[in-house]
Design an enzyme around this catalytic site. Structure first.
Site, PDB file in Angstrom:
ATOM      1  N   ASP A 286      -6.182  -4.401  -1.631  1.00 19.84           N
ATOM      2  CA  ASP A 286      -5.064  -3.945  -0.796  1.00 19.84           C
ATOM      3  C   ASP A 286      -4.261  -5.116  -0.234  1.00 19.84           C
ATOM      4  O   ASP A 286      -4.826  -6.082   0.289  1.00 19.84           O
ATOM      5  CB  ASP A 286      -5.625  -3.096   0.354  1.00 19.84           C
ATOM      6  CG  ASP A 286      -4.569  -2.270   1.057  1.00 19.84           C
ATOM      7  OD1 ASP A 286      -3.644  -2.859   1.642  1.00 19.84           O
ATOM      8  OD2 ASP A 286      -4.667  -1.026   1.009  1.00 19.84           O
TER       9      ASP A 286
ATOM     10  N   SER B  74       0.834  -1.190   0.000  1.00 25.22           N
ATOM     11  CA  SER B  74       0.000   0.000   0.000  1.00 25.22           C
ATOM     12  C   SER B  74       0.881   1.257   0.000  1.00 25.22           C
ATOM     13  O   SER B  74       1.714   1.426  -0.878  1.00 25.22           O
ATOM     14  CB  SER B  74      -0.956  -0.046   1.201  1.00 25.22           C
ATOM     15  OG  SER B  74      -1.983   0.897   1.084  1.00 25.22           O
TER      16      SER B  74
END
Length: 378
Positions: free
Chosen positions: A200, A49
């Site tokens: 994610d 991320s």
């Protein structure tokens, strides 16, 4: 800070960079400070991320302008995040400003805004799939430089169909890879790569450490953790409970890997890497060519030195501030990161290259047990 090593070479360092939205600016500050240390060089980076974005900017900048180029690339990336984030409907600062102009207390509406995210998907409120990070990546990161870099780079994303982590390496990393690693499903459309959907990477590897352990050439691994690790007291209201639950879930993959490393480290220290019937040694997951590894041909786990930076200043920020991309907030986090890195170097700079500063025994299931168990990934 430690002085240059006796042989005149800089210490190669592996980095594990955790995600955290805007909180990644804290990691920016840490990297900014580490880049000032000529006695440190970077061997490999694993990021998820915002950690993946920081890693990409670091490696891209180093390729074009060395240490100064990396510092400039990191600042350019976060300036881009701040600029483009103003136009994102999920930017908490923009929402607060809009409500404030209407005389509405945005803080009072936060529980209802959070509930709205559970009722509407990004396919409802963002049907075009707009992601402001795509242009920031295009403008500030040289993906070709990453593909050709001598610095190993690993980016983790979560495969939506299987729920497994996928770790991408240098020449596999494109803009979609970085976007996938940072794709919160409540905010953005899933990112398709080779016909497969990804979310994610924080759900499955935040960050993924095993590729760094398997990487040869550096025995020091520094983890930069942005999610708060502790709360002073138990959360009581619904909003606090939800926020703490998210923090625990995003720290869980890292804790699992630290526990796994702790078990492997104990086995390596006891010389107990034995074969299981019908299977291979637990240590074999890290490779089998022992002659390449460590001192006297030891497996890399034997010589591995772990370090971690997690600032107390981050424990005061809720997960909602991960959506705050105002420039002042990002600069404040950068300065907090620089201060934290400065303290780490003052306290542990002389330990780098010598010993671990992170005690793995706290993650052992039963640290008092005399006979080591065979490690399994849980």
């Amino acid at each position: 800070m430690r002085q240059q090593r006796s042989n005149g070479e800089a210490l190669p360092l592996n980095l594990g960079l955790q995600g955290g939205g805007a909180h990644g600016a804290f990691t920016w500050g840490i990297l900014d400070r580490l880049l000032e240390e000529k006695s440190i060089t970077f061997n490999a980076v694993s990021g998820t991320s915002a950690g993946a974005m920081n890693g990409a900017a670091l490696i891209s900048g180093l390729a074009h302008g060395g240490r100064d180029g990396a510092r400039q690339a990191l600042e350019a990336f976060w300036r881009g995040v701040s600029h483009r984030g103003r136009f994102a409907p999920t930017n908490i600062a923009s929402a607060q400003a809009a409500f404030g102009a209407l005389g509405i207390d945005a803080a009072a509406l936060q529980p209802f805004l959070g509930a709205g995210m559970q009722l509407f998907s990004p396919y409802d409120f963002n049907p075009a799939g707009f992601n402001p990070l795509r242009k920031v990546i295009r403008d500030t990161i040289d993906l070709e430089a990453i593909a050709q870099s001598p610095i190993a780079f690993f980016v983790t994303a979560t495969h939506v169909g299987s729920g497994d982590a996928r770790v991408f390496a240098n020449d596999e990393i494109g803009a979609d890879t970085l976007l996938a690693s940072a794709c919160l499903p409540t905010l953005f459309h899933a990112v398709e790569i080779d016909g497969e959907s990804y979310w994610d990477g924080g759900y499955t590897g935040n960050p993924s450490l095993m590729p760094l352990v398997h990487e040869t050439g550096a025995s020091d691994l520094l983890i930069v953790q942005t999610s708060p690790t502790t709360w002073s007291e138990a959360p009581l209201n619904a909003r606090q409970i939800a926020l703490r639950e998210k923090e625990i879930s995003f720290n869980a993959p890292l804790i699992r890997e630290l526990r796994f490393l702790a078990e492997l480290k104990r086995q390596a220290g006891a010389g107990s890497a034995q074969r299981r019937p019908g299977g291979s040694s637990a240590l074999s997951v890290l490779g089998g060519r022992r002659e390449k590894y460590g001192k006297n041909g030891n497996h890399p786990i034997s010589d591995l030195r772990l370090h971690r930076i997690t600032g107390e200043e981050m424990d005061g920020h809720s997960s909602q501030s991960k959506l705050n991309s105002t420039w002042q907030f990002l600069k404040d986090l950068r300065e907090a990161g620089r201060r934290t890195a400065e303290r780490f170097l003052a306290d542990h700079g002389t330990d780098l290259g010598q010993r671990s500063t992170l005690d793995l025994t706290q993650w052992l299931h039963n640290p008092q047990r005399a006979v080591p168990r065979t490690a399994r990934v849980s």
